[in-house]
Design a protein around this motif. Structure first.
Motif, PDB file in Angstrom:
ATOM      1  N   ASN A   1      23.683  63.356  69.720  1.00  0.00           N
ATOM      2  CA  ASN A   1      23.104  64.686  69.891  1.00  0.00           C
ATOM      3  C   ASN A   1      23.835  65.754  69.076  1.00  0.00           C
ATOM      4  O   ASN A   1      23.654  66.944  69.292  1.00  0.00           O
ATOM      5  CB  ASN A   1      23.122  65.076  71.378  1.00  0.00           C
ATOM      6  N   LYS A   2      24.693  65.281  68.156  1.00  0.00           N
ATOM      7  CA  LYS A   2      25.458  66.134  67.247  1.00  0.00           C
ATOM      8  C   LYS A   2      26.443  67.036  67.982  1.00  0.00           C
ATOM      9  O   LYS A   2      26.723  68.157  67.560  1.00  0.00           O
ATOM     10  CB  LYS A   2      24.528  66.939  66.346  1.00  0.00           C
ATOM     11  N   ARG A   3      26.997  66.522  69.082  1.00  0.00           N
ATOM     12  CA  ARG A   3      28.084  67.203  69.765  1.00  0.00           C
ATOM     13  C   ARG A   3      29.402  66.618  69.291  1.00  0.00           C
ATOM     14  O   ARG A   3      29.544  65.388  69.208  1.00  0.00           O
ATOM     15  CB  ARG A   3      27.950  67.044  71.277  1.00  0.00           C
ATOM     16  N   ALA A   4      30.360  67.467  68.996  1.00  0.00           N
ATOM     17  CA  ALA A   4      31.632  67.011  68.452  1.00  0.00           C
ATOM     18  C   ALA A   4      32.377  66.131  69.458  1.00  0.00           C
ATOM     19  O   ALA A   4      32.450  66.438  70.652  1.00  0.00           O
ATOM     20  CB  ALA A   4      32.494  68.209  68.070  1.00  0.00           C
ATOM     21  N   LEU A   5      32.930  65.024  68.948  1.00  0.00           N
ATOM     22  CA  LEU A   5      33.720  64.105  69.779  1.00  0.00           C
ATOM     23  C   LEU A   5      35.206  64.315  69.579  1.00  0.00           C
ATOM     24  O   LEU A   5      36.014  63.833  70.368  1.00  0.00           O
ATOM     25  CB  LEU A   5      33.354  62.658  69.448  1.00  0.00           C
TER      26      LEU A   5
ATOM     27  N   TYR B   1      36.127  63.621  61.411  1.00  0.00           N
ATOM     28  CA  TYR B   1      35.458  64.108  62.614  1.00  0.00           C
ATOM     29  C   TYR B   1      34.219  63.262  62.899  1.00  0.00           C
ATOM     30  O   TYR B   1      33.510  62.825  61.988  1.00  0.00           O
ATOM     31  CB  TYR B   1      35.064  65.572  62.462  1.00  0.00           C
ATOM     32  N   TYR B   2      33.996  63.036  64.183  1.00  0.00           N
ATOM     33  CA  TYR B   2      32.826  62.290  64.636  1.00  0.00           C
ATOM     34  C   TYR B   2      31.984  63.175  65.551  1.00  0.00           C
ATOM     35  O   TYR B   2      32.520  63.988  66.313  1.00  0.00           O
ATOM     36  CB  TYR B   2      33.252  61.039  65.417  1.00  0.00           C
ATOM     37  N   TRP B   3      30.654  62.962  65.488  1.00  0.00           N
ATOM     38  CA  TRP B   3      29.717  63.632  66.388  1.00  0.00           C
ATOM     39  C   TRP B   3      28.868  62.569  67.076  1.00  0.00           C
ATOM     40  O   TRP B   3      28.609  61.505  66.499  1.00  0.00           O
ATOM     41  CB  TRP B   3      28.802  64.575  65.606  1.00  0.00           C
ATOM     42  N   ASP B   4      28.442  62.853  68.304  1.00  0.00           N
ATOM     43  CA  ASP B   4      27.601  61.884  69.010  1.00  0.00           C
ATOM     44  C   ASP B   4      26.162  61.977  68.534  1.00  0.00           C
ATOM     45  O   ASP B   4      25.837  62.737  67.592  1.00  0.00           O
ATOM     46  CB  ASP B   4      27.727  62.055  70.527  1.00  0.00           C
TER      47      ASP B   4
ATOM     48  N   PRO C   1      24.119  60.176  59.444  1.00  0.00           N
ATOM     49  CA  PRO C   1      24.049  59.221  60.553  1.00  0.00           C
ATOM     50  C   PRO C   1      25.041  58.081  60.345  1.00  0.00           C
ATOM     51  O   PRO C   1      25.240  57.618  59.213  1.00  0.00           O
ATOM     52  CB  PRO C   1      22.605  58.709  60.502  1.00  0.00           C
ATOM     53  N   HIS C   2      25.632  57.642  61.433  1.00  0.00           N
ATOM     54  CA  HIS C   2      26.691  56.633  61.295  1.00  0.00           C
ATOM     55  C   HIS C   2      26.780  55.813  62.576  1.00  0.00           C
ATOM     56  O   HIS C   2      26.356  56.252  63.655  1.00  0.00           O
ATOM     57  CB  HIS C   2      28.038  57.330  61.018  1.00  0.00           C
ATOM     58  N   GLY C   3      27.320  54.609  62.454  1.00  0.00           N
ATOM     59  CA  GLY C   3      27.597  53.750  63.607  1.00  0.00           C
ATOM     60  C   GLY C   3      28.993  53.182  63.502  1.00  0.00           C
ATOM     61  O   GLY C   3      29.441  52.813  62.420  1.00  0.00           O
ATOM     62  N   TRP C   4      29.694  53.129  64.621  1.00  0.00           N
ATOM     63  CA  TRP C   4      31.055  52.600  64.649  1.00  0.00           C
ATOM     64  C   TRP C   4      31.292  51.937  65.997  1.00  0.00           C
ATOM     65  O   TRP C   4      30.405  51.925  66.863  1.00  0.00           O
ATOM     66  CB  TRP C   4      32.087  53.705  64.374  1.00  0.00           C
TER      67      TRP C   4
ATOM     68  N   ALA D   1      33.592  46.212  74.286  1.00  0.00           N
ATOM     69  CA  ALA D   1      33.270  46.502  72.886  1.00  0.00           C
ATOM     70  C   ALA D   1      31.799  46.894  72.765  1.00  0.00           C
ATOM     71  O   ALA D   1      30.913  46.212  73.277  1.00  0.00           O
ATOM     72  CB  ALA D   1      33.582  45.298  72.011  1.00  0.00           C
ATOM     73  N   ARG D   2      31.551  47.994  72.074  1.00  0.00           N
ATOM     74  CA  ARG D   2      30.193  48.522  71.967  1.00  0.00           C
ATOM     75  C   ARG D   2      30.029  49.274  70.648  1.00  0.00           C
ATOM     76  O   ARG D   2      30.998  49.495  69.916  1.00  0.00           O
ATOM     77  CB  ARG D   2      29.895  49.467  73.132  1.00  0.00           C
ATOM     78  N   ILE D   3      28.796  49.660  70.369  1.00  0.00           N
ATOM     79  CA  ILE D   3      28.487  50.427  69.166  1.00  0.00           C
ATOM     80  C   ILE D   3      28.189  51.867  69.575  1.00  0.00           C
ATOM     81  O   ILE D   3      27.408  52.108  70.504  1.00  0.00           O
ATOM     82  CB  ILE D   3      27.287  49.835  68.423  1.00  0.00           C
ATOM     83  N   ARG D   4      28.822  52.815  68.905  1.00  0.00           N
ATOM     84  CA  ARG D   4      28.539  54.232  69.132  1.00  0.00           C
ATOM     85  C   ARG D   4      27.710  54.735  67.955  1.00  0.00           C
ATOM     86  O   ARG D   4      28.110  54.605  66.796  1.00  0.00           O
ATOM     87  CB  ARG D   4      29.842  55.042  69.236  1.00  0.00           C
ATOM     88  N   LEU D   5      26.551  55.279  68.244  1.00  0.00           N
ATOM     89  CA  LEU D   5      25.693  55.860  67.219  1.00  0.00           C
ATOM     90  C   LEU D   5      25.896  57.366  67.211  1.00  0.00           C
ATOM     91  O   LEU D   5      25.881  58.015  68.262  1.00  0.00           O
ATOM     92  CB  LEU D   5      24.232  55.522  67.494  1.00  0.00           C
ATOM     93  N   GLY D   6      26.099  57.911  66.048  1.00  0.00           N
ATOM     94  CA  GLY D   6      26.340  59.347  65.944  1.00  0.00           C
ATOM     95  C   GLY D   6      26.309  59.792  64.506  1.00  0.00           C
ATOM     96  O   GLY D   6      25.515  59.282  63.700  1.00  0.00           O
ATOM     97  N   TYR D   7      27.218  60.704  64.178  1.00  0.00           N
ATOM     98  CA  TYR D   7      27.226  61.291  62.842  1.00  0.00           C
ATOM     99  C   TYR D   7      28.654  61.518  62.361  1.00  0.00           C
ATOM    100  O   TYR D   7      29.590  61.648  63.154  1.00  0.00           O
ATOM    101  CB  TYR D   7      26.495  62.648  62.849  1.00  0.00           C
TER     102      TYR D   7
END
Length: 294
Positions: A289-293, A284-287, A241-244, A228-234
């Motif tokens: 560096n604003k790359r689409a996930l 949609y989620y982005w990492d 900016p968002h975290g999930w 379990a971890r936190i992903r920081l992105g958008y």
């Protein structure tokens, strides 16, 4: 060992061939032993029955796999204390001579200190990460899953005692915590920021998306999900900016977004961001560096 002991010391229960197979007759003998010793007669051999068997002269040891969330020390009590006591008396009967009872007293503290000295650990008499790891190295199925912060770990102990699965814990967070703070706040940084955010989240009854992610990360870790971890992105076209949370389960990475579901629940009802892959997530989620996930 169990069958031999029952035959030798309690032939009235047993009187069967020792074949190493725990079948119906062995279970019946164990039930009879349990009834005579005030133990619920389920026919199984757990810590309580094993302790009674040892007291009767039959050296049977049962030390269950146990997850430890918070540090235990003098004054602690309960099932996990008894698991540690049983492990220590099994490993070191020469200086752990008490009967495991689930109460962390002076005898247990001294036993822990002796174990720590013998294994190159500072002898503080407490059972935390280093001592748990040393016990695991000795063959005990113990795992320390806490954050290392006493306040947060005490909170996690309380939560997972009531909500013992990913789904029930997710529901607890989504239904009981609210959004506090400004939207669009930049990604947090610094060492152990997630611990501080989680502590504030639980203490204040909510927080921003990073707080939701921090809280659920540590709950999931306490439930045994070490990935379990936190992903920081958008989100929102890579503008917000968002975290999930991400958790790896059976080789697949899943999304758990309690903050989005907290908002979604209020507007739509139900969940939409629990246990999703990036390919079936509703947004949609982005990492970072604003790359689409997805």
């Amino acid at each position: 060992m169990l069958q031999q002991g029952l035959n030798k010391y309690f032939p009235q229960y047993a009187g069967f061939w020792v074949d190493g197979i725990f079948g119906g007759r062995t279970a019946s003998a164990v039930k009879a032993f349990q009834r005579d010793h005030g133990i619920y007669p389920d026919g199984g051999v757990g810590m309580t029955t094993a302790k009674a068997l040892r007291a009767a002269g039959i050296p049977v040891w049962v030390i269950p796999a146990t997850r430890f969330i918070s540090v235990m020390g003098y004054g602690s009590s309960g099932y996990k204390v008894e698991a540690v006591q049983t492990a220590l008396t099994y490993l070191n009967p020469s200086y752990c001579t008490f009967t495991p009872d689930g109460s962390f007293g002076w005898g247990t503290q001294e036993c822990v200190k002796n174990f720590q000295r013998a294994n190159g650990i500072y002898p503080d008499g407490k059972v935390g990460y280093s001592t748990t790891r040393a016990l695991r190295a000795k063959g005990m199925y113990f795992d320390y899953v806490g954050s290392g912060d006493a306040q947060l770990d005490a909170t996690l102990e309380s939560i997972v005692a009531r909500y013992g699965s990913l789904s029930s814990a997710y529901s607890y967070v989504v239904n009981n915590y609210r959004y506090i703070g400004a939207h669009g706040k930049s990604h947090p940084g610094g060492g152990n920021w997630d611990i501080q955010y989680a502590k504030s989240f639980f203490a204040n009854g909510g927080g921003n998306c990073y707080s939701f992610a921090a809280g659920y990360k540590w709950i999931a870790r306490a439930l045994g999900y070490s990935s379990a971890r936190i992903r920081l992105g958008y989100v929102a076209n890579a503008r917000a900016p968002h975290g999930w949370n991400e958790i790896d389960i059976s080789g697949t990475t899943y999304i758990f977004d309690t903050d989005e579901d907290m908002a979604y629940k209020r507007s739509k009802g139900g969940w939409a961001f629990y246990y999703k892959t990036y390919w079936n997530a509703p947004i949609y989620y982005w990492d970072a560096n604003k790359r689409a996930l997805n």
